[in-house]
Design a protein around this motif. Sequence first.
Motif: not given
Length: 216
Positions: A165-179
């Motif tokens: 989230l903080l270094i790769e700047h993955v949007p939190i909703d995208v990360l939630a979807d992927r995980l």
Amino acid sequence: MNPGITSEVQHAVSSDEEWIADLHRPGAVGVAAQRRLHELLLRAARHQVARLRHQLPGIGAGELDDLAQEAANDALMSVLAKLDTFEGRSRFTTWVYKFGVLHAGVTVRRQAWRHREVHLPDTFTIVAQGATPAADAEAGELARELEKAIANDLTPHQRRITLALLIEHVPIDVLADRLGTSRNALYKTLHDARQRLRAALIRSGHLDATTSRSTR
């Protein structure tokens, strides 16, 4: 939606109370109110999609409108599910408009990351620089201490989520979807990770405990 609804049913809803009442009603009145609600959400979604179109290079106008329609549909379901939580702190239409903007942002980010791999790094290196040699040395020491805290004081899950989230700047909703998890779960993980990092920097003398408490 039923195209045969009369103009009498499609009356203008002017107050918050009328919006809420009509959206709760069954039959033609409720359907008409939902149609008006969807139109409002679609305007909000189209506005936000247009603002964020730079995130989708090469996409055409038709595809952008499809995204806005998708966002408006999702926002409609969200508003109807949360209708009873409206507290009247703002106009109902203002409250609703925010749902359209939020869901449009989520839809655009999801589309932008559709073909991008999400990295979950376990380590990283901080490059810190100061304005003077002394400041440079101090920044380097803080960076090394933070790297150490990330490596030793966070769980593997906290570390990967924090770095994504903080270094790769993955949007939190995208990360939630992927995980396959929720935004709230990721926010909780990030919050706990920050608390651990703060405590580690306080122990090492790199962060003042009083300042830390006052800025929470």
